[in-house]
Scaffold this motif. Structure first.
Motif, PDB file in Angstrom:
ATOM      1  N   ILE A   1      40.886  49.267  -7.829  1.00  0.00           N
ATOM      2  CA  ILE A   1      41.967  48.330  -8.156  1.00  0.00           C
ATOM      3  C   ILE A   1      41.454  47.173  -9.018  1.00  0.00           C
ATOM      4  O   ILE A   1      42.159  46.190  -9.228  1.00  0.00           O
TER       5      ILE A   1
ATOM      6  N   MET B   1      48.955  47.943 -10.897  1.00  0.00           N
ATOM      7  CA  MET B   1      48.756  47.969  -9.455  1.00  0.00           C
ATOM      8  C   MET B   1      49.909  48.700  -8.775  1.00  0.00           C
ATOM      9  O   MET B   1      49.700  49.527  -7.870  1.00  0.00           O
TER      10      MET B   1
ATOM     11  N   LEU C   1      49.549  52.441  -9.256  1.00  0.00           N
ATOM     12  CA  LEU C   1      48.504  53.018  -8.416  1.00  0.00           C
ATOM     13  C   LEU C   1      48.985  53.184  -6.978  1.00  0.00           C
ATOM     14  O   LEU C   1      48.817  54.254  -6.371  1.00  0.00           O
ATOM     15  N   TYR C   2      49.595  52.156  -6.419  1.00  0.00           N
ATOM     16  CA  TYR C   2      50.044  52.226  -5.028  1.00  0.00           C
ATOM     17  C   TYR C   2      51.259  53.139  -4.877  1.00  0.00           C
ATOM     18  O   TYR C   2      51.416  53.806  -3.849  1.00  0.00           O
TER      19      TYR C   2
ATOM     20  N   ILE D   1      41.953  45.857  -0.735  1.00  0.00           N
ATOM     21  CA  ILE D   1      43.064  46.785  -1.003  1.00  0.00           C
ATOM     22  C   ILE D   1      44.348  46.341  -0.297  1.00  0.00           C
ATOM     23  O   ILE D   1      45.442  46.728  -0.717  1.00  0.00           O
TER      24      ILE D   1
ATOM     25  N   GLY E   1      45.711  44.144  -2.929  1.00  0.00           N
ATOM     26  CA  GLY E   1      46.317  44.977  -3.957  1.00  0.00           C
ATOM     27  C   GLY E   1      47.694  45.468  -3.559  1.00  0.00           C
ATOM     28  O   GLY E   1      48.633  45.472  -4.369  1.00  0.00           O
TER      29      GLY E   1
END
Length: 279
Positions: A205, A217, A220-221, A244, A247
């Motif tokens: 991240i 971000m 990605l999540y 994380i 994040g």
């Protein structure tokens, strides 16, 4: 609510009346320190937030257990932290231990806490002023704690929820450690991961020492947690799990709990189940 600030923002607000800047630098697992040129300097006015000596439960056999609310409040008061303080935390590695402090303040009910994106390395590379570290005197604060114990969990709760489809456990360790193909730095621990958990190395991240932008971000999540399950975060000993978690907060995903003992707890020789790449 913002969870991070830029170096530019902090430089513009250094003299704000209620601003408290905290240096939360600790050695990385294995003893690695920040770059030599960063070890004896700090952002002007920063106060040392001692994660290893003060803000820790020394009675625990695990490496980084959260302090009690009373101990947290007492330590914060010596740093001049008040209920109305805006707290900015950074570390000398960039993004490593500062998110642990961000999460700790959240657990203790202080919401006005943000992480300096990129930490001290990015501050210095941006050309902003620093000062030589000198001993700090105590400054009286009046912070009050509103403890949120549900934000921290232990192995018994992890064992209950690892098969619960409403939760997702994310592991911030390297992929090799997660898979059991790379050795654990704490040699007494087993290799592998909590069954049902997913790997999200905290380095994934970051880009060039700073956090991914919000859009990246979120992408990605969204990929790793498309159903937006309630997220539980683990790592080696409770430090990078908070990276994380930060994040996830930036990506607007549900931040449920941090497993405080993390692999230092689960990975000990025991009957708790472990999965590896070979399983």
């Amino acid at each position: 609510m913002d969870h991070i600030v830029s170096a530019e923002w902090l430089n513009d607000h250094l003299n704000d009346e209620n601003l408290i800047i905290l240096d939360a630098t600790i050695p990385k697992v294995g003893g690695k320190l920040p770059a030599e040129e960063l070890q004896d300097i700090r952002i002007p006015g920063a106060r040392f937030f001692d994660l290893k000596g003060v803000f820790i439960d020394k009675e625990s056999e695990l490496p980084n257990t959260m302090p009690t609310p009373d101990k947290f409040a007492a330590g914060c008061k010596t740093l001049g932290i008040r209920g109305d303080s805006t707290v900015i935390v950074y570390d000398g590695h960039g993004i490593y231990s500062a998110p642990r402090v961000w999460y700790m303040f959240k657990v203790m009910g202080h919401e006005n806490i943000m992480v300096l994106d990129g930490g001290l390395p990015h501050w210095v590379s941006s050309g902003y002023k620093t000062e030589v570290k000198t001993p700090e005197g105590e400054v009286k604060g009046d912070i009050e704690v509103n403890h949120q114990p549900h934000m921290i969990c232990d192995s018994s709760l992890i064992n209950e929820i690892r098969n619960d489809e409403s939760y997702l456990i994310l592991d911030a360790r390297s992929e090799g450690r997660f898979n059991g193909t790379a050795p654990e730095p704490r040699k007494e621990l087993r290799g592998g991961h909590i069954p049902g958990s997913k790997s999200l190395p905290f380095t994934s991240i970051l880009k060039d020492g700073v956090l991914l932008d919000k859009r990246s971000m979120m992408a990605l999540y969204d990929q790793i947690n498309p159903e937006k399950k309630r997220l539980v975060f683990s790592c080696g000993s409770g430090i990078t799990a908070c990276v994380i978690a930060l994040g996830a907060a930036i990506a607007d995903h549900p931040v449920e709990m941090v497993y405080d003992g993390s692999w230092s707890d689960w990975g000990r020789p025991s009957e708790l189940p472990v999965e590896t790449l070979e399983d």
